[in-house]
Design a protein around this motif. Structure first.
Motif, mmCIF file in Angstrom:
data_model
loop_
_atom_site.group_PDB
_atom_site.id
_atom_site.type_symbol
_atom_site.label_atom_id
_atom_site.label_comp_id
_atom_site.label_asym_id
_atom_site.label_seq_id
_atom_site.Cartn_x
_atom_site.Cartn_y
_atom_site.Cartn_z
ATOM 1 N N ASP A 62 -110.868 -42.970 19.457
ATOM 2 C CA ASP A 62 -112.116 -43.724 19.510
ATOM 3 C C ASP A 62 -113.252 -42.916 18.921
ATOM 4 O OD1 ASP A 62 -110.984 -45.860 20.843
ATOM 5 O OD2 ASP A 62 -111.497 -45.090 22.817
ATOM 6 N N ASP A 63 -114.233 -43.618 18.373
ATOM 7 C CA ASP A 63 -115.437 -42.894 17.994
ATOM 8 C C ASP A 63 -116.341 -42.838 19.230
ATOM 9 O OD1 ASP A 63 -116.923 -45.258 18.120
ATOM 10 O OD2 ASP A 63 -117.333 -45.349 15.998
ATOM 11 N N LEU A 64 -117.417 -42.130 19.111
ATOM 12 C CA LEU A 64 -118.289 -41.868 20.256
ATOM 13 C C LEU A 64 -118.828 -43.154 20.867
ATOM 14 C CD1 LEU A 64 -119.699 -39.782 22.052
ATOM 15 C CD2 LEU A 64 -121.558 -39.734 20.377
ATOM 16 N N SER A 65 -119.262 -44.091 20.047
ATOM 17 C CA SER A 65 -119.834 -45.320 20.595
ATOM 18 C C SER A 65 -118.799 -46.095 21.410
ATOM 19 C CB SER A 65 -120.435 -46.192 19.496
ATOM 20 O OG SER A 65 -119.452 -46.646 18.608
ATOM 21 N N ALA A 122 -124.533 -44.884 22.333
ATOM 22 C CA ALA A 122 -123.572 -45.922 22.714
ATOM 23 C C ALA A 122 -123.459 -47.002 21.638
ATOM 24 C CB ALA A 122 -123.961 -46.541 24.054
ATOM 25 N N GLU A 123 -124.548 -47.267 20.936
ATOM 26 C CA GLU A 123 -124.522 -48.304 19.895
ATOM 27 C C GLU A 123 -124.018 -47.775 18.560
ATOM 28 O OE1 GLU A 123 -128.402 -50.043 19.697
ATOM 29 O OE2 GLU A 123 -128.321 -50.690 21.794
ATOM 30 N N ASP A 124 -124.481 -46.593 18.170
ATOM 31 C CA ASP A 124 -124.198 -46.070 16.834
ATOM 32 C C ASP A 124 -123.255 -44.877 16.811
ATOM 33 O OD1 ASP A 124 -126.062 -47.921 15.860
ATOM 34 O OD2 ASP A 124 -127.699 -46.490 16.086
ATOM 35 N N LEU A 148 -123.081 -35.623 28.795
ATOM 36 C CA LEU A 148 -122.543 -36.979 28.937
ATOM 37 C C LEU A 148 -121.109 -36.938 29.460
ATOM 38 C CD1 LEU A 148 -123.941 -38.641 25.701
ATOM 39 C CD2 LEU A 148 -124.589 -39.174 28.063
ATOM 40 N N ALA A 149 -120.313 -36.018 28.949
ATOM 41 C CA ALA A 149 -118.932 -35.881 29.421
ATOM 42 C C ALA A 149 -118.900 -35.586 30.916
ATOM 43 C CB ALA A 149 -118.215 -34.775 28.638
ATOM 44 N N ALA A 150 -119.740 -34.667 31.363
ATOM 45 C CA ALA A 150 -119.770 -34.319 32.787
ATOM 46 C C ALA A 150 -120.221 -35.504 33.626
ATOM 47 C CB ALA A 150 -120.682 -33.119 33.010
ATOM 48 N N ALA A 151 -121.242 -36.207 33.188
ATOM 49 C CA ALA A 151 -121.777 -37.339 33.943
ATOM 50 C C ALA A 151 -120.778 -38.490 34.029
ATOM 51 C CB ALA A 151 -123.082 -37.820 33.320
ATOM 52 N N LEU A 152 -119.936 -38.632 33.011
ATOM 53 C CA LEU A 152 -118.949 -39.712 32.990
ATOM 54 C C LEU A 152 -117.557 -39.253 33.425
ATOM 55 C CD1 LEU A 152 -120.053 -41.410 29.655
ATOM 56 C CD2 LEU A 152 -120.325 -42.329 31.976
ATOM 57 N N ALA A 203 -117.054 -37.608 18.865
ATOM 58 C CA ALA A 203 -118.289 -37.482 18.085
ATOM 59 C C ALA A 203 -117.991 -37.100 16.637
ATOM 60 C CB ALA A 203 -119.213 -36.456 18.720
ATOM 61 N N ARG A 204 -116.841 -36.500 16.412
ATOM 62 C CA ARG A 204 -116.462 -36.102 15.053
ATOM 63 C C ARG A 204 -115.549 -37.125 14.380
ATOM 64 N NH1 ARG A 204 -116.195 -31.148 17.813
ATOM 65 N NH2 ARG A 204 -113.975 -31.370 18.174
ATOM 66 N N ALA A 205 -115.128 -38.159 15.129
ATOM 67 C CA ALA A 205 -114.201 -39.160 14.576
ATOM 68 C C ALA A 205 -114.863 -39.898 13.418
ATOM 69 C CB ALA A 205 -113.792 -40.148 15.673
#
Length: 79
Positions: free
Chosen positions: A2-5, A37-39, A55-59, A70-72
């Motif tokens: 998956d990409d980041l969004s 989340a959108e882009d 964000l990773a920690a929060a989720l 994020a690099r995808a």
């Protein structure tokens, strides 16, 4: 991969957390989280590595997965 969004949208929906909720947990401004989340990282607002880790920690996601997303490469949208 998956990409980041896609990763953020899917995880936020699954955990029933909003951009404002993530902002409260991380200190990242809500408009930035919405942009991620959108882009993903293909939009005009680029996430920093520190923001991605937060964000990773929060989720409750593994940071390497978020950093990889994020690099995808951005998937081309059909015309």
């Amino acid at each position: 991969m998956d990409d980041l969004s896609e990763l953020l949208q899917r995880t936020m929906r699954r955990r029933r957390v909003t951009a404002q909720g993530l902002a409260d947990r991380t200190g990242i401004r809500t408009p930035r989280i919405r942009a991620f989340a959108e882009d993903g990282n293909h939009g005009p607002v680029q996430p920093t590595e520190q923001e991605l880790v937060e964000l990773a920690a929060a989720l409750a996601l593994p940071p390497p997965d978020v950093l990889a997303a994020a690099r995808a490469p951005h998937a081309a949208t059909p015309a």
